[in-house]
Design a protein around this motif. Structure first.
Motif, short mmCIF file in Angstrom:
data_model
loop_
_atom_site.label_atom_id
_atom_site.label_comp_id
_atom_site.label_asym_id
_atom_site.label_seq_id
_atom_site.Cartn_x
_atom_site.Cartn_y
_atom_site.Cartn_z
N ASN A 231 43.75 8.01 43.08
CA ASN A 231 45.04 8.30 43.70
C ASN A 231 45.36 9.79 43.78
O ASN A 231 46.50 10.15 44.05
CB ASN A 231 46.14 7.58 42.93
N ARG A 234 47.33 11.06 46.88
CA ARG A 234 48.71 10.57 46.93
C ARG A 234 49.58 11.24 45.87
O ARG A 234 50.75 11.51 46.10
CB ARG A 234 48.75 9.05 46.69
N LEU A 235 49.00 11.48 44.71
CA LEU A 235 49.77 12.13 43.64
C LEU A 235 50.12 13.56 44.02
O LEU A 235 51.25 14.02 43.81
CB LEU A 235 48.95 12.12 42.34
N PHE A 238 52.84 13.39 46.45
CA PHE A 238 54.10 13.04 45.79
C PHE A 238 54.68 14.25 45.07
O PHE A 238 55.89 14.43 44.97
CB PHE A 238 53.89 11.90 44.79
N ASN A 239 53.79 15.11 44.57
CA ASN A 239 54.23 16.31 43.85
C ASN A 239 54.50 17.46 44.82
O ASN A 239 54.53 18.62 44.42
CB ASN A 239 53.18 16.70 42.81
#
Lengths: 663, 663
Positions: A231, A234-235, A238-239
């Protein structure tokens, strides 16, 4: 307890853990399965508290991104990560009974038994101390010897030294080397006396198949890390594309141990908590390093172990990083944070050390690794690993999937620089080199600047030069003439930097920490019928407050419910023990055994003036006060807002209505 | 939103869930594995909150014994429980492509498509409403049709009715019946048009093998219940032998679905929370029944479903139990508690019903079962099962292991009664019957009182009688004479009652509840660029407070850190969004999408007077106040100690410094 000493009667403790249902063998009514344990109500609450504090200490306080991924993992992912090929232990088979034995454990067990036998033969009285010293010498996770009861056979001094040397680096041997030891020292299955086969690798992952066809192979994850790597993009998104950052996961992982032993320390199914901190490989500084730089840690660097020393050096994190003993600030930061977490839950600082991995021992993905080892009755146990996995996993998964797992960072200012480049003259280059043209062009484009400059000089000087290709479809020498290429300085402007992050991974074995904490919390109350007490601090104690009536008198039921209701409303996990058949002393004692720090007792005076008594576990002191106030006192003690000595300042000690020894 | 209506654009929602990383397909960079999903930071926090509230509502408030057992389960345990034989779905294979299809889903999908085609052909405009009505008619978990795009083919009225009737009881067909439907209605794989094989059973458990030999077969648990049954005796002991009591477990379970679909509603790996409430079969009253008896629940009893009605009746729990619609108080109590939990987390009461299982649909172990079904865009979804498993599991495991899994209760007063018993006269009985003596003695001892009385009368009358044995080692007729036995009344005194408890099991699918809650919380803000908002209440919201600077101005950094630090110290999970490139409106919007209820903004005025603004998500109202006070306000809002309208009474609304629409 003296510094560095642990005085636990392990067999009494093991009995207590089952009696008070911290743990029990799974499927016990079916005879149990080795390496599988269930946590009872006390063990579950204790584990939940360790996890809750972990989440607070790491996820919340460090703004980590906690995720929760699948346990079932397709084979391809674990082929890429290297687990299918390399996540194995060496095992031998008993040539007669066909029992399987883990090869390193076998060698260890037999040589330790021989050293014990030697000590016996030399007539040394304190055999157990000697054995403990040998285990200490070995410097790593040791187990109590099971088979191979020591016979008093004297070894010559040289052999004894050699055995100690082997034990000190048992983690350093591979299958072939273990095989040599087995032949050389005639090592046999201690349970049967039979010879064993040469060690063979056994993959530790549990396999399964996914879906109805049986064609899609999978495994139960051996660690939670891979889900976090899966992931990564995606992480990062997201950050908001910011680096560095950390993800975290708490969950079950699985290792199909060859022959599990050591209770819950080496099990087939266990709860881990892992952090993957993604960091710029060119800058492993940590923004909050200052907060831990002054902490003094007990460190056992690899170099010190090679000198066969096993006592740690005490050093601040700042010094250890400054002197290059710990590789970088981020690694050092996490060693400090791990230390603080273990102190907070109640691990004894004098039974903790950080040991650096030696070369052969390192996991296949790691480039540096420190273990937080905690001393237990089984020796020094690895409870937290803190590895620098470098860019290993992201690079491998990116290659396997052809997906970019990189950070793209806008440069604060564009990077402008001059670079020598080779531009083919298409009119001549292609026609002249024909089928070799593409390969030669790629070769020229990839030449280091110095070689390109040399080629330019040769073309200027001689009008021609030869380039030699290897490993391409057009291997061999090709002639280049001056008219075929222009080699000249160009100005390059870069706006974005692209890189694969490195990963620093603190990885916690929650069950091992739980077991170590229980041992460090265990004591026997002197002169009091040898009652065991688990001295958990209120943060981790499974239940915070015991609520009990003095006896089975019916008038106690109402205030008892009132206390329980108020504690519940205050969010204090409590247990009522109104077993009429057990004396109050016996009920205090069994709650000391599960480590409940406080007890509120309803007695005859409660009916008169609505006061209750409040007992503290470690001192067995009691005070008395109004029911509602005593609940508030417990709440403040549990929250850490006050201490027992604060409370004693406000409420005088009373003579206990019921003797604590009235068991 | 009108009562009972759900207006969610599912494809927009699915996009949002991935964009804001609630969930994502597992192993996505490898192409993903059907039926496996990862939870991202928002999904994980939401799930953790649902679990935390569950633990509070059930474990803490009801004094349940939470335990945590192994996932890997040896085959023998699941053979006993019936799962090896019966935990299967029916599947068909496409005769050409060899794809596997779940038989009931195949029939359902094809018949629904034909009904849709029929509706189209009849020229009805609102096809989707019709399809929805058909799904509603079916009364159970429905999925959106994937294959089989409806062609406008008119059915005769009788066929259309028959199809609706089949869909209404699709859960009632076994493999043979599904096979008949497939042949009768020429049901083919809608994706290929190919014929399919007859349905065959496919066991839904993931298999593995334990240990190095490969000889010990195991499965990943399909439910957490079995671990609780395994530990029954230890739990009873931990509860000081008191009945009734409940154990609970929260953990991962696994089902190898044939062809998963419906996102996280039907997955191969999922988190469950299960209660096993052990109760006296002769007394299923619940001590706290009064607390829920007045709650009105939407009930859909089996009898009503057989009448093909799908709208619930509204009834208090007290009436439902009183009228025998719900079998007993304990089952009724848990239906009430389930209802209260679902209301607390934010499930819409008008989209919830309790449906009783019909005969064929019941799990093999259940004797009565109610499902809490929640309406989603996939139809009515079973999210909580509440089954009376009777004494099935404990009895089976006891038989298989020869271990007693019973309650032994001291009777308050000894039970004294007279009973006719047969005492053999050893001098004559043995010698006369020789090898048959033991079998005949057992037979006589087991005779019902009436038969024993008849035998006595015969012996008195005739001096002799014949007894006939079957299924013993001494089958056949044996003559008994009056001198061989004395048949007489004896006084029996019993001090202990021994029984196998029954089990009431509320079983929660946390992922399904999470998905339903997201749908019920989803709305689109009117007139505001169609921005999505997830209106989670503060208890369940993944993050409670967004902390952000008005812009990238450097002076905001210090107060920003101050706000974050204070929220952390207050235990309020918060997220900082200082992305300089995003406008404040855009940052509010993306936090509305993850359902963060409050936002504290640092702006230019903060530097002057240390005040900040506080925004509420649903109203988008903003107030201003001192930094520290606003943190305290957020804390009290999150704890439920105050509401937004309380707060508005104390702090006047302000004109937002930054427009909320400035996206």
């Amino acid at each position: 307890m003296a510094n560095g000493e642990l005085n636990v009667d392990r067999s009494a403790l093991d009995q207590l853990l089952q009696k008070r249902f911290f743990i029990a063998p799974s499927f016990e009514i079916y005879g149990g399965i080795k390496g599988l344990y269930d946590f009872g109500p006390t063990g579950t609450a204790l584990q939940q508290n360790l996890i809750g504090l972990w989440r607070q200490h790491f996820v919340i306080e460090e703004d980590m991104l906690e995720i929760d991924c699948s346990i079932i993992t397709p084979s391809r992912v674990l082929e890429t990560s290297g687990h299918v090929e390399k996540f194995a232990d060496w095992m031998c088979r008993d040539t007669v009974s066909n029992d399987f034995l883990r090869a390193d454990h076998l060698v260890e067990e037999v040589l330790e038994a021989r050293l014990e036998g030697d000590a016996l033969a030399r007539g040394m009285a304190e055999v157990s101390i000697q054995a403990d010293a040998a285990a200490k010498q070995a410097g790593a996770k040791k187990s109590k010897k099971k088979g191979g009861a020591a016979a008093p056979v004297r070894l010559d001094d040289e052999a004894a030294d050699r055995f100690r040397g082997i034990l000190a680096q048992i983690d350093n041997y591979d299958g072939a080397a273990l095989g040599e030891l087995i032949v050389k020292y005639d090592i046999r299955n201690p349970a049967t006396g039979n010879a064993v086969t040469a060690p063979m690798p056994f993959n530790l992952m549990f396999g399964t198949s996914i879906g109805p066809t049986g064609a899609l192979k999978g495994f139960l994850r051996p660690e939670t890390a891979q889900g976090q790597f899966m992931n990564f993009s995606r992480l990062l998104e997201f950050n908001n594309q910011k680096m560095p950052f950390a993800s975290a996961m708490i969950g079950r992982s699985f290792r199909n141990e060859i022959s599990p032993r050591q209770g819950i320390l080496r099990v087939r199914e266990f709860t881990m908590a892992e952090v993957e901190h993604f960091v710029d490989p060119l800058n492993k500084a940590h923004p909050r390093f200052d907060e831990v730089a002054g902490l003094t840690l007990p460190l056992l660097p690899a170099a010190r172990q090679l000198e066969e020393k096993t006592d740690p050096v005490f050093m601040t994190v700042g010094d250890a990083v400054g002197q290059g003993i710990v590789n970088n600030q981020t690694l050092g930061y996490f060693l400090g944070r791990i230390y603080l977490y273990l102190m907070k839950i109640g691990i004894r600082g004098d039974l903790l050390r950080f040991r650096q991995h030696m070369g052969n021992e390192m996991a296949h993905y790691a480039c540096d690794c420190w273990d937080a080892e905690i001393k237990t009755t089984d020796g020094w146990i690895e409870c937290v690993g803190c590895a620098d996995r470098s860019a290993y996993d992201l690079t491998k998964h990116s290659e396997a999937t052809n997906k970019k797992l990189v950070v793209q960072e806008n440069l604060p200012e564009p990077l402008v620089y001059e670079k020598l480049v080779c531009v083919p003259n298409s009119k001549v280059f292609g026609p002249r080199l024909r089928r070799a043209a593409a390969a030669v062009e790629r070769h020229l484009a990839a030449l280091p600047e110095a070689e390109l400059a040399a080629l330019r000089d040769a073309l200027v000087r001689d009008g021609r030069a030869t380039v030699t290709l290897a490993g391409t479809a057009a291997d061999g020498a090709h002639e280049i003439t001056a008219d075929m290429v222009a080699i000249e300085k160009q100005t390059i402007t870069e706006h974005v930097r692209v890189y694969t992050p490195n990963v620093i991974e603190p990885s916690f074995g929650i069950g091992r920490i739980l077991h170590a904490l229980i041992e460090h919390s265990y004591s026997v109350r002197a002169g009091d019928g040898q009652r065991a007490v688990l001295g958990f601090n209120p943060l981790v104690a499974p239940f915070k407050c015991l609520v009990l009536p003095l006896s089975g008198n019916a008038s106690f039921a109402k205030p008892l419910r009132e206390v329980a209701r108020r504690l519940r409303a205050a969010g204090v996990p409590a247990r009522v023990d109104d077993t009429a058949s057990a004396s109050i002393g016996r009920r205090y004692a069994r709650n000391d055994e599960i480590g409940t720090p406080f007890a509120i007792t309803v007695d005859f005076q409660t009916a008169e003036d609505n006061t209750v008594t409040l007992r503290e576990r470690d001192t067995t002191n009691q005070i008395r006060g109004p029911l509602q106030e005593m609940v508030e006192v417990v709440k403040s003690l549990v929250d850490g807002a006050s201490t027992w000595s604060d409370v004693l300042g406000r409420y005088p000690l009373i003579d206990a209505v019921a003797s604590d020894t009235e068991a």
